[in-house]
Design an enzyme around this catalytic site. Structure first.
Site, PDB file in Angstrom:
ATOM      1  CD  GLU A 110       4.026  62.212  70.650  1.00 14.91           C
ATOM      2  OE1 GLU A 110       4.026  61.714  69.418  1.00 14.91           O
ATOM      3  OE2 GLU A 110       2.962  61.871  71.234  1.00 14.91           O
ATOM      4  NE  ARG A 166      11.165  57.288  60.225  1.00 11.37           N
ATOM      5  CZ  ARG A 166      10.860  57.593  61.595  1.00 11.37           C
ATOM      6  NH1 ARG A 166      11.626  57.005  62.625  1.00 11.37           N
ATOM      7  NH2 ARG A 166       9.893  58.389  62.048  1.00 11.37           N
ATOM      8  CE  LYS A 214       9.460  59.409  70.105  1.00  9.83           C
ATOM      9  NZ  LYS A 214       9.267  60.650  70.206  1.00  9.83           N
TER      10      LYS A 214
HETATM   11  P1  ATP Z   1       7.758  57.440  66.877  1.00  8.79           P
HETATM   12  O1  ATP Z   1       9.212  56.657  67.392  1.00  8.79           O
HETATM   13  O2  ATP Z   1       6.751  57.037  67.808  1.00  8.79           O
HETATM   14  O3  ATP Z   1       7.619  57.093  65.224  1.00  8.79           O
HETATM   15  P2  ATP Z   1       9.069  59.590  66.214  1.00  8.79           P
HETATM   16  O4  ATP Z   1      10.302  59.064  66.092  1.00  8.79           O
HETATM   17  O5  ATP Z   1       8.277  60.442  65.355  1.00  8.79           O
HETATM   18  O6  ATP Z   1       8.252  59.068  66.944  1.00  8.79           O
HETATM   19  P3  ATP Z   1       9.127  62.383  67.325  1.00  8.79           P
HETATM   20  O7  ATP Z   1       9.465  62.994  68.625  1.00  8.79           O
HETATM   21  O8  ATP Z   1       7.724  62.622  66.678  1.00  8.79           O
HETATM   22  O9  ATP Z   1       9.324  61.006  67.181  1.00  8.79           O
HETATM   23  O10 ATP Z   1      10.370  62.923  66.190  1.00  8.79           O
HETATM   24  C1  ATP Z   1      10.768  64.171  66.281  1.00  8.79           C
HETATM   25  C2  ATP Z   1      11.285  64.723  65.046  1.00  8.79           C
HETATM   26  O11 ATP Z   1      12.479  63.594  64.792  1.00  8.79           O
HETATM   27  C3  ATP Z   1      10.235  64.462  63.908  1.00  8.79           C
HETATM   28  O12 ATP Z   1      10.507  65.406  62.942  1.00  8.79           O
HETATM   29  C4  ATP Z   1      10.864  63.089  63.299  1.00  8.79           C
HETATM   30  O13 ATP Z   1      10.550  63.199  61.888  1.00  8.79           O
HETATM   31  C5  ATP Z   1      12.328  63.089  63.310  1.00  8.79           C
HETATM   32  N1  ATP Z   1      12.915  61.549  63.667  1.00  8.79           N
HETATM   33  C6  ATP Z   1      12.354  60.507  64.387  1.00  8.79           C
HETATM   34  N2  ATP Z   1      13.089  59.568  64.015  1.00  8.79           N
HETATM   35  C7  ATP Z   1      13.964  59.826  63.037  1.00  8.79           C
HETATM   36  C8  ATP Z   1      14.719  59.071  62.165  1.00  8.79           C
HETATM   37  N3  ATP Z   1      15.025  57.828  62.662  1.00  8.79           N
HETATM   38  N4  ATP Z   1      15.761  59.618  61.600  1.00  8.79           N
HETATM   39  C9  ATP Z   1      15.553  60.905  61.060  1.00  8.79           C
HETATM   40  N5  ATP Z   1      14.511  61.781  61.882  1.00  8.79           N
HETATM   41  C10 ATP Z   1      13.816  61.153  62.725  1.00  8.79           C
HETATM   42 MG    MG Z   2       6.567  61.468  65.413  1.00  3.43          MG
END
Ligand code: ATP
Ligand code: MG
Length: 566
Positions: free
Chosen positions: A38, A265, A275
């Site tokens: 996103e 994650r 974020k």
């Molecule tokens: P927020 O911090 O708002 O929860 P987000 O980390 O989900 O946002 P996105 O831009 O939606 O941010 O993430 C893009 C992709 O990266 C998604 O498929 C998410 O699952 C993956 N992702 C985000 N954070 C992690 C993490 N800590 N470990 C592994 N994958 C991640």
């Molecule tokens: Mg997300």
């Protein structure tokens, strides 16, 4: 030599599923993954795990690819700046999506048509309840929800109201479109989830074309289906969204049937990854921007001197599982040290200089001494470093009254200067306050290159820089941003901000570096002998006077933890 196999050799439950699908020709043998950020912030090390997984899988065989798709369904927080940074960071990590760059917003017309399709099938309705009322009707894990009084609106009325939502006849929050599934479903996500909301807000790509926007859940799976994604890999918190994901796929005339898989994650000690919190650090000025070298963002790590390979190696080591855990930041630091050990040239730099005068060295003389660029890399060759009568040593390398285990320079003691000579301290010069300001030494010309012909030994080898030749510049010492292992788990009355490390940045000026570094370019990485790995700051670069950032010290906490000696 790396002890960890390359990504393609390492398997995990997702790669096993894929291997089985290929063997059974489940998706005609194709593997299409996607990375779906996103654009509401910069990518961080957690995203790198997902990127390495999705793009990594696509590199591990033929008939595979990975798409980059921006999930840009929420115009209130999204910006082009973030899109640009995400593109740059994924490229930097070494991955490529070829032609396959997409935006969920490209599918807004199709998603709208599918929403209409659900209404026509009696599977969606326009809701007049407010967000709070919807929440109150939702029930809980133990209690079923309550049907909305608007749930049984006639299909033509729903079609009319939804069209009027789109036409801008209602204010934000006045109505939403909901799926009509089951208000008593044990999975709360299935209790008539919202599909569309009204947002009178310009979108960074579609401008003012829309004033209704699909919810993430309504956009995500359908975008996967439009792109013929085979394996939609996401993190565990989406596990209980999967029934909804599948419900949309089953109830819409989508062109393909992707399947969702969830993995744990990445969590890292001494690090936050939300974020929202990273944005707060930036906006409140706790750090200097998203690419501050203390940030866990990819742009921060890059500016700090991390290599793409180090980050990819780290992601491989962390692995892919279904169980949430916390990885040790020392492993990330270890990964970058391992890579830089092989590729970073060694140089000498004195961060806190102490002037040394070699009394028996002629005043008008200087000479070039031979130094090895990288003992780990025979191809790296040698270079010349100037030596002269006035030098700088590290203040820490001298003690006037040394304790037992201090083997470095002290009055009357002899030590080796790396690649140069043995010197002996003969006199300590102090200012009026009693601070040591200068050392007087003698050198032994017979020890040129660092060995005594008579076989006598010294207990320390020190780095040094010739005063008349030195590059005088700024060096920034970075350390962990937080002092607590888990800053997110704040004690009562505290927030993650209370655990910010006050010493995470120390700026040193007047550092003395060997003159070869005057030619260093933005992003160049070197080892300052005995001190750590450093890189030339990209942002504040001044030709001939580059500023250096410390990437990591040479102490390897991970090697200690894992019992490996380096
Ligand atoms: P927020 O911090 O708002 O929860 P987000 O980390 O989900 O946002 P996105 O831009 O939606 O941010 O993430 C893009 C992709 O990266 C998604 O498929 C998410 O699952 C993956 N992702 C985000 N954070 C992690 C993490 N800590 N470990 C592994 N994958 C991640
Ligand atoms: Mg997300």
């Amino acid at each position: 030599m790396s002890e960890t196999p390359e990504p393609s050799e390492k398997t995990d439950f997702i790669r096993e599923i894929i291997a089985k699908d290929i063997a059974e020709k489940t998706h005609d043998g194709a593997v299409i993954t996607r990375f779906p950020p996103e654009p509401n912030g910069y990518l961080h090390i957690g995203h790198a795990k997902s990127i390495c997984l999705n793009f990594g899988i696509a590199q591990e065989g033929s008939n595979r690819r990975c798409h980059l798709r921006f999930d840009d369904t929420n115009p209130t927080k999204e910006e082009q700046e973030y899109v640009d940074s995400i593109v740059e960071d994924i490229r930097w990590l070494g991955f490529d999506w070829g032609e396959h760059l997409y935006f969920a917003s490209d599918y807004f017309d199709q998603l709208y048509a599918w929403a209409v399709h659900l209404i026509e099938a009696g599977k969606a309705y326009v809701e007049d309840l407010s967000a709070d009322e919807i929440r109150a009707h939702r029930g809980s894990l133990t209690d079923p929800g309550k049907d909305s009084p608007y749930r049984d609106r006639a299909i033509p009325e729903n079609l009319d109201l939804f069209a009027r939502m789109r036409n801008g006849e209602f204010k934000d929050g006045e109505k939403v479109l909901r799926a009509k599934i089951d208000m008593a479903h044990p999975n709360l996500n299935m209790r008539d989830p919202v599909l569309y909301r009204i947002l009178h807000q310009s979108h960074h790509r579609t401008g003012d074309k829309w004033c209704i926007y699909p919810i993430y859940d309504f956009a995500h799976g359908q975008s996967d289906a439009i792109e013929h994604i085979t394996h939609s890999i996401c993190t565990l918190e989406f596990e209980n969204h999967r029934p909804l994901y599948d419900w949309f796929i089953e109830n819409l005339p989508v062109p393909s049937r992707p399947r969702q898989y969830e993995f744990a994650r990445l969590n890292l000690t001494y690090t936050i990854m939300s974020k929202r919190k990273l944005l707060q650090l930036v906006q409140e000025g706790h750090v200097h921007g998203w690419n501050d070298p203390r940030m866990p963002t990819l742009s921060g790590l890059r500016r700090r001197g991390f290599t793409p390979k180090a980050i990819r190696d780290f992601c491989t080591r962390v692995g892919v599982t279904k169980f949430n855990s916390v990885s040790d930041i020392a492993l990330l630091e270890h990964s970058v040290k391992e890579d830089l050990n092989k590729c970073a040239p060694r140089v000498m730099a004195v961060l806190r200089p102490l002037k040394v005068v070699i009394e028996n060295y002629p005043e008008d003389k200087s000479e070039e001494l031979e130094a090895v660029n990288n003992p780990e890399d025979p191809e790296a060759g040698n270079r010349k470093i100037p030596f002269s009568r006035v030098l700088y040593l590290e203040q820490d390398d001298f003690m006037e009254d040394p304790p037992k285990k201090f083997f470095r320079l002290a009055p009357g003691r002899e030590v080796r200067l790396r690649y140069a000579y043995f010197i002996t301290c003969t006199e300590v010069v102090k200012d009026d306050d009693g601070n040591v300001v200068e050392l007087r030494c003698t050198y032994d010309p017979a020890t040129k290159g660092g060995d005594a012909p008579d076989g006598r030994k010294v207990k320390a080898t020190l780095h040094w820089v010739s005063a008349g030749h030195a590059l005088d510049t700024e060096v920034r010492l970075y350390d962990r941003l937080f002092t607590a292992e888990n800053p997110d788990a704040a004690e009562e009355g505290k927030t993650f901000l209370d655990y910010l490390n006050p010493d995470s940045l120390e700026v040193l000026s007047g550092c003395k570096l060997e003159p070869s570094l005057k030619a260093a370019q933005p992003g160049d990485r070197v080892q300052f002998e005995r001190l750590g790995y450093f890189c030339v700051d990209e942002q504040d670069f001044v030709p001939e006077r580059p500023v250096f950032n410390r990437t990591v010290t040479l102490r390897d906490a991970w090697a200690k933890i894992s019992g490996k000696k380096r």
